[in-house]
Scaffold this motif. Structure first.
Motif, PDB file in Angstrom:
ATOM      1  N   LYS A 347      -4.429  14.939   5.998  1.00 35.94           N
ATOM      2  CA  LYS A 347      -3.746  13.661   6.137  1.00 35.94           C
ATOM      3  C   LYS A 347      -2.239  13.811   6.345  1.00 35.94           C
ATOM      4  O   LYS A 347      -1.663  14.874   6.141  1.00 35.94           O
ATOM      5  CB  LYS A 347      -4.015  12.797   4.897  1.00 35.94           C
ATOM      6  CG  LYS A 347      -5.498  12.469   4.747  1.00 35.94           C
ATOM      7  CD  LYS A 347      -5.817  11.728   3.498  1.00 35.94           C
ATOM      8  CE  LYS A 347      -7.322  11.637   3.329  1.00 35.94           C
ATOM      9  NZ  LYS A 347      -7.913  12.960   3.057  1.00 35.94           N
ATOM     10  N   GLY A 360      -2.563   8.264   7.102  1.00 39.24           N
ATOM     11  CA  GLY A 360      -3.412   8.481   8.269  1.00 39.24           C
ATOM     12  C   GLY A 360      -3.873   9.923   8.339  1.00 39.24           C
ATOM     13  O   GLY A 360      -3.709  10.704   7.391  1.00 39.24           O
ATOM     14  N   LEU A 361      -4.441  10.293   9.449  1.00 40.27           N
ATOM     15  CA  LEU A 361      -4.896  11.660   9.659  1.00 40.27           C
ATOM     16  C   LEU A 361      -3.737  12.530  10.132  1.00 40.27           C
ATOM     17  O   LEU A 361      -2.826  12.056  10.823  1.00 40.27           O
ATOM     18  CB  LEU A 361      -6.032  11.688  10.676  1.00 40.27           C
ATOM     19  CG  LEU A 361      -7.315  10.977  10.232  1.00 40.27           C
ATOM     20  CD1 LEU A 361      -8.316  10.914  11.372  1.00 40.27           C
ATOM     21  CD2 LEU A 361      -7.919  11.673   9.021  1.00 40.27           C
ATOM     22  N   GLU A 364      -2.997  12.541  13.985  1.00 38.90           N
ATOM     23  CA  GLU A 364      -2.771  11.335  14.776  1.00 38.90           C
ATOM     24  C   GLU A 364      -1.280  11.116  15.004  1.00 38.90           C
ATOM     25  O   GLU A 364      -0.433  11.597  14.247  1.00 38.90           O
ATOM     26  CB  GLU A 364      -3.411  10.112  14.136  1.00 38.90           C
ATOM     27  CG  GLU A 364      -2.859   9.652  12.809  1.00 38.90           C
ATOM     28  CD  GLU A 364      -3.589   8.411  12.311  1.00 38.90           C
ATOM     29  OE1 GLU A 364      -3.235   7.307  12.785  1.00 38.90           O
ATOM     30  OE2 GLU A 364      -4.487   8.539  11.453  1.00 38.90           O
ATOM     31  N   SER A 422      -4.523   4.008   8.018  1.00 38.86           N
ATOM     32  CA  SER A 422      -4.600   3.900   9.472  1.00 38.86           C
ATOM     33  C   SER A 422      -6.022   3.599   9.930  1.00 38.86           C
ATOM     34  O   SER A 422      -7.006   3.872   9.221  1.00 38.86           O
ATOM     35  CB  SER A 422      -4.113   5.198  10.123  1.00 38.86           C
ATOM     36  OG  SER A 422      -5.083   6.227  10.015  1.00 38.86           O
ATOM     37  N   THR A 423      -6.137   3.063  11.122  1.00 41.22           N
ATOM     38  CA  THR A 423      -7.451   2.745  11.687  1.00 41.22           C
ATOM     39  C   THR A 423      -8.295   4.003  11.846  1.00 41.22           C
ATOM     40  O   THR A 423      -9.494   4.007  11.537  1.00 41.22           O
ATOM     41  CB  THR A 423      -7.278   2.041  13.041  1.00 41.22           C
ATOM     42  OG1 THR A 423      -6.518   0.837  12.859  1.00 41.22           O
ATOM     43  CG2 THR A 423      -8.637   1.708  13.658  1.00 41.22           C
ATOM     44  N   ARG A 424      -7.679   5.082  12.313  1.00 44.20           N
ATOM     45  CA  ARG A 424      -8.455   6.310  12.524  1.00 44.20           C
ATOM     46  C   ARG A 424      -8.996   6.870  11.220  1.00 44.20           C
ATOM     47  O   ARG A 424     -10.142   7.334  11.163  1.00 44.20           O
ATOM     48  CB  ARG A 424      -7.595   7.359  13.238  1.00 44.20           C
ATOM     49  CG  ARG A 424      -7.418   7.107  14.733  1.00 44.20           C
ATOM     50  CD  ARG A 424      -6.747   8.292  15.406  1.00 44.20           C
ATOM     51  NE  ARG A 424      -7.483   9.543  15.190  1.00 44.20           N
ATOM     52  CZ  ARG A 424      -7.013  10.741  15.511  1.00 44.20           C
ATOM     53  NH1 ARG A 424      -5.798  10.850  16.034  1.00 44.20           N
ATOM     54  NH2 ARG A 424      -7.735  11.824  15.296  1.00 44.20           N
ATOM     55  N   LEU A 425      -8.207   6.819  10.151  1.00 44.51           N
ATOM     56  CA  LEU A 425      -8.695   7.304   8.863  1.00 44.51           C
ATOM     57  C   LEU A 425      -9.786   6.386   8.332  1.00 44.51           C
ATOM     58  O   LEU A 425     -10.776   6.856   7.752  1.00 44.51           O
ATOM     59  CB  LEU A 425      -7.542   7.397   7.863  1.00 44.51           C
ATOM     60  CG  LEU A 425      -7.915   7.849   6.444  1.00 44.51           C
ATOM     61  CD1 LEU A 425      -8.663   9.180   6.461  1.00 44.51           C
ATOM     62  CD2 LEU A 425      -6.666   7.948   5.566  1.00 44.51           C
ATOM     63  N   THR A 426      -9.645   5.091   8.522  1.00 37.70           N
ATOM     64  CA  THR A 426     -10.675   4.144   8.081  1.00 37.70           C
ATOM     65  C   THR A 426     -11.991   4.408   8.793  1.00 37.70           C
ATOM     66  O   THR A 426     -13.066   4.432   8.170  1.00 37.70           O
ATOM     67  CB  THR A 426     -10.214   2.696   8.342  1.00 37.70           C
ATOM     68  OG1 THR A 426      -8.997   2.449   7.629  1.00 37.70           O
ATOM     69  CG2 THR A 426     -11.265   1.695   7.903  1.00 37.70           C
ATOM     70  N   VAL A 427     -11.914   4.627  10.105  1.00 40.46           N
ATOM     71  CA  VAL A 427     -13.131   4.898  10.875  1.00 40.46           C
ATOM     72  C   VAL A 427     -13.779   6.205  10.430  1.00 40.46           C
ATOM     73  O   VAL A 427     -14.995   6.272  10.221  1.00 40.46           O
ATOM     74  CB  VAL A 427     -12.810   4.928  12.384  1.00 40.46           C
ATOM     75  CG1 VAL A 427     -14.007   5.454  13.178  1.00 40.46           C
ATOM     76  CG2 VAL A 427     -12.413   3.535  12.871  1.00 40.46           C
ATOM     77  N   LEU A 428     -12.967   7.258  10.278  1.00 40.89           N
ATOM     78  CA  LEU A 428     -13.521   8.545   9.861  1.00 40.89           C
ATOM     79  C   LEU A 428     -14.173   8.426   8.484  1.00 40.89           C
ATOM     80  O   LEU A 428     -15.251   8.995   8.244  1.00 40.89           O
ATOM     81  CB  LEU A 428     -12.420   9.607   9.832  1.00 40.89           C
ATOM     82  CG  LEU A 428     -12.872  11.002   9.382  1.00 40.89           C
ATOM     83  CD1 LEU A 428     -13.873  11.589  10.381  1.00 40.89           C
ATOM     84  CD2 LEU A 428     -11.681  11.940   9.211  1.00 40.89           C
TER      85      LEU A 428
END
Length: 448
Positions: A347, A360-361, A364, A422-428
């Protein structure tokens, strides 16, 4: 036997099993705080310098293997795979002095799995203790509202080494000095001290004690006035300082009683004696709460000495911190335990204006107008840069403190900023959770 053996036994058994199973692929562990302690609006990242020192010299020697074997009551040959294990991984971390919040990684370790596992306990111990103390000291700075603070923690701290670190951390967040001579020499901090009650008691009278002390230390002196009766002690101190022509730079120290009322009476007495330049220092069971009350009362106190409650972080002495595996061999992993679930993947924390943080990741792109907090500080087991100075950490702290929202700065009932995700961390996180649930049945409702 080295500090390698300062670890929990299950770290040893786990690392040994990884080696036996040839599980040596890169693993990333994230060290973070789940929730801020009660009464905290922020934390000050600390302990990184000592953590990097530890990792730099980490190597399992023959005597360490023997110690592990004795602890497990097994032949040393069984522990032989651990011999020679050293740390050659990468560390990304929030630099010391920066303000951080719940859910944000303070550091992430990426190394072969057995290495990353075996350093867990020591890293947690170093980072948690120092972050707790630095955060308490920072709140004292806020409470003092520009008045000098001095670290008096050595005699009541949790051991000499912890007290050395406390003095360093106090200097990092803006304390003016320390009573700890070893810390003053090691870290270049001004040494500050007064006199003892025993010294006063050893003389037939306070006046003789004060005059003798001033003869030995002809420069500015600080006289401890509360051994018997503070008001009388102030009068005696004023007489001695006046007779000797001492004033500017000198001080009296109040160490007990109603410090606010005593300070007001002392100021009146000193001014009446023509000693307006003599300062008043207060000590005695103080921390940010006591200092804050005195400052808000308008007590004429020029400087504060804090010790016991600071060095033990008495009101919030621990962090709900964790060091959790978030990726192994390129595969994001997470824990699903109720109230202790973790987010997968390495992260980064992206900080925007007003301490608006987003977790976030690591791979990203930063959102517009933000800066990443974690930076690479170790690669291949070696520091990327020389050890940092206290001045650099202090500059970071002062900049972050100035940007901290007012509600988080409060000594009483602070409200901490809550980082976004972040959106990417939420999706992952959703993808990995579903994958685990499909494989293990976790999350299914059990019907009777």
């Amino acid at each position: 036997m080295s500090e390698v053996t300062t670890t929990d036994l299950y770290e040893v058994t786990t690392a040994l099993s990884y080696l036996r199973e040839d599980m040596r692929a890169p693993a990333t562990f994230s060290l973070f705080v789940r929730d801020l302690p009660p009464g905290r609006g922020f934390l000050v990242a600390a302990g990184l310098e000592t953590a990097l020192d530890f990792l730099s010299r980490f190597r399992v020697g023959r005597s360490d293997v023997q110690a592990f074997a004795e602890a497990l009551r097994r032949p040393a040959e069984d522990l032989e795979p651990l011999h020679g294990l050293s740390f050659d991984g990468q560390v990304r971390a929030v630099p010391e002095g920066r303000l951080v919040f719940a859910g944000e990684p303070l550091l992430e370790v990426t190394a072969p799995l057995p290495q990353a596992q075996l350093v867990e306990t020591y890293l947690l111990s170093l980072v948690c203790h120092q972050t707790v103390i630095a955060s308490k000291a920072a709140r004292c700075v806020l409470a003092a509202d520009g008045r000098p603070l001095v670290d008096f923690s050595l005699r009541r701290g949790h051991g000499p080494e912890a007290s050395l670190r406390t003095a360093r951390l106090c200097a990092m967040v803006g304390f003016a000095g320390t009573s700890n001579v070893a810390a003053a020499n090691r870290y270049g901090i001004p040494a500050v001290g007064t006199m003892t009650h025993a010294y006063v008691e050893a003389f037939p009278s306070e006046e003789q004690a004060f005059r003798a002390f001033a003869r030995t230390h002809p420069g500015p002196v600080t006289l401890l006035v509360d051994t018997y009766d503070s008001d009388h002690g102030v009068a005696v101190a004023a007489r001695v300082l006046g007779d000797l022509g001492l004033g500017r730079g000198c001080a009296i120290r109040l160490d007990s009683g109603d410090l606010g009322a005593l300070a007001r009476r002392s100021r009146t007495a000193l001014d009446a004696a023509g000693l307006a330049d003599v300062r008043i220092i207060a000590s005695g069971g103080l921390d940010e709460y006591g200092v804050d009350r005195l400052v808000r009362q308008g007590a004429p106190i020029d400087a504060y000495a804090v010790g016991t409650k600071l060095s033990t972080a008495a009101d919030a002495p621990y962090l709900d911190a964790a060091y959790k595996l978030v990726e192994y061999d390129g595969r994001p992993v997470m824990k699903l335990s109720p109230a202790k679930a973790t987010a997968p993947g390495p992260k980064q924390v992206f900080r925007g204006p007003g301490m608006r943080d987003v977790v976030g990741l690591a791979n990203e792109d930063p959102p517009g107008g933000t800066e990443p907090l974690l930076r690479t500080v170790m690669r291949g087991g070696l520091r990327v840069e020389p050890p940092e100075t206290l001045a650099a950490a202090r500059a970071r702290f002062e900049a972050d403190l100035a940007a901290l929202p007012e509600e988080a700065r409060r000594v009483e009932s602070p409200v901490a900023p809550v980082p976004g995700v972040s959106t990417r961390l939420t999706v992952l996180t959703t993808v990995v959770r579903h994958r685990i649930e499909a494989r293990t049945g976790a999350g299914r409702t059990v019907r009777g």
